[in-house]
Motif scaffolding. Structure first.
Motif, PDB file in Angstrom:
ATOM      1  N   ARG A 155      32.281  36.468  72.383  1.00 16.73           N
ATOM      2  CA  ARG A 155      31.166  35.520  72.477  1.00 16.73           C
ATOM      3  C   ARG A 155      30.378  35.674  73.770  1.00 16.73           C
ATOM      4  O   ARG A 155      29.221  35.260  73.849  1.00 16.73           O
ATOM      5  N   LEU A 191      26.436  35.059  74.725  1.00 21.75           N
ATOM      6  CA  LEU A 191      26.004  34.148  75.781  1.00 21.75           C
ATOM      7  C   LEU A 191      25.106  34.863  76.784  1.00 21.75           C
ATOM      8  O   LEU A 191      24.126  34.294  77.274  1.00 21.75           O
ATOM      9  N   VAL A 244      21.620  28.039  73.671  1.00 24.69           N
ATOM     10  CA  VAL A 244      22.858  27.850  72.915  1.00 24.69           C
ATOM     11  C   VAL A 244      22.760  26.562  72.101  1.00 24.69           C
ATOM     12  O   VAL A 244      22.301  25.530  72.609  1.00 24.69           O
ATOM     13  N   THR A 267      32.822  25.410  75.425  1.00 26.45           N
ATOM     14  CA  THR A 267      31.517  25.999  75.110  1.00 26.45           C
ATOM     15  C   THR A 267      30.437  25.474  76.040  1.00 26.45           C
ATOM     16  O   THR A 267      29.567  26.227  76.506  1.00 26.45           O
ATOM     17  N   GLN A 304      30.978  27.132  79.464  1.00 23.86           N
ATOM     18  CA  GLN A 304      30.606  28.544  79.424  1.00 23.86           C
ATOM     19  C   GLN A 304      29.091  28.706  79.396  1.00 23.86           C
ATOM     20  O   GLN A 304      28.541  29.585  80.082  1.00 23.86           O
ATOM     21  N   SER A 305      28.404  27.881  78.641  1.00 22.68           N
ATOM     22  CA  SER A 305      26.940  27.951  78.585  1.00 22.68           C
ATOM     23  C   SER A 305      26.333  27.693  79.954  1.00 22.68           C
ATOM     24  O   SER A 305      25.406  28.392  80.381  1.00 22.68           O
ATOM     25  N   TYR A 352      26.871  30.596  82.313  1.00 22.69           N
ATOM     26  CA  TYR A 352      26.022  31.736  81.964  1.00 22.69           C
ATOM     27  C   TYR A 352      24.534  31.406  82.141  1.00 22.69           C
ATOM     28  O   TYR A 352      23.674  32.215  81.808  1.00 22.69           O
ATOM     29  N   LYS A 359      22.627  29.149  80.600  1.00 28.90           N
ATOM     30  CA  LYS A 359      21.877  28.945  79.368  1.00 28.90           C
ATOM     31  C   LYS A 359      21.767  27.461  79.033  1.00 28.90           C
ATOM     32  O   LYS A 359      22.779  26.752  78.970  1.00 28.90           O
TER      33      LYS A 359
END
Length: 237
Positions: free
Chosen positions: A130, A134, A140, A148, A151-152, A155, A157
């Motif tokens: 994934r 990303l 996202v 999630t 992580q977004s 990154y 996002k």
């Protein structure tokens, strides 16, 4: 009983952003006598953005040409939470604006990883890595799971978060990310193609989201692994 067991520790390490950036703050009720033991070490990323090479494969797979924005719909979790959202989003994304292309992970580990494209939407039963998605995406779309969302953010996002109805923890996470200017919360009952497009345009056209994400990441909150090792080293002398 569990809390008292934790309190017997010398230190309690939580893979979260420190205050005032704690995403799961609404779910954390740390008794005052135990707070001195708690250290928010930041999030532990399996792969950091600088370690993921973007060769353009993901955008090519989704049919995203230059100038088109790529949405990564990271749908995961138990089937009873995942499938209703997949059924809602599929027809909306198939007929989505030509300014966008969408890759949707269906979260089905037994379905293989072969992509299938229909209109603006590419679906993949199970995304193996994934972090490639990303890295490649502009936006996202996800449930309100802690991993999630974190992580977004790490990154860089912006996220459109659709919490599972009546799932308190997911709503708490999503609302906190919204308060910090990192994401927007959309109720599942309010989902429509026009609503998704409006929120996507807001997230990508308003520079404050990108600025807020950059500001959070500049604080080194994704260094959870290093911070954990450092805390353990201090504990061991």
């Amino acid at each position: 009983l569990l809390g008292r067991g934790w309190a017997a520790s010398n230190v309690i390490l939580i893979p979260e952003f420190p205050e005032p950036y704690t995403i799961s703050r609404g779910s954390l009720r740390i008794p005052r006598p135990y707070k001195r033991l708690v250290r928010m070490v930041g999030f532990i990323l399996p792969r950091r953005p600088e370690d993921v090479e973007d060769k353009g494969r993901v955008r090519e797979e989704a049919g995203a040409s230059e100038g088109q924005r790529l949405i990564y719909a990271a749908i995961s979790g138990p089937a009873q939470e995942r499938e209703p959202l997949v059924r809602l989003l599929k027809p909306m994304f198939k007929d989505f604006s030509d300014d966008y292309r969408v890759v949707m992970s269906l979260g089905r580990p037994d379905g293989g990883s072969a992509p299938s494209r229909s209109g603006a939407l590419t679906t993949i039963p199970w995304v193996v890595d994934r972090f490639e998605y990303l890295k490649a995406c502009d936006l996202v779309v996800c449930r309100g799971g802690h991993n999630t969302i974190m992580q977004s953010i790490c990154y860089g996002k912006p996220a459109m978060i659709v919490p599972t109805p009546s799932h308190t923890e997911q709503y708490v996470n999503a609302n906190r990310a919204k308060e910090l200017g990192l994401a927007e919360l959309v109720h599942q009952k309010d989902l429509s193609k026009d609503k998704i497009l409006r929120v996507a345009e807001e997230l990508l056209s308003d520079p404050s989201y990108a600025d807020n994400l950059a500001a959070v990441n500049a604080k080194g909150f994704s260094n959870g692994l290093e911070n954990t090792v450092s805390a353990l080293s201090e504990l061991l002398g």
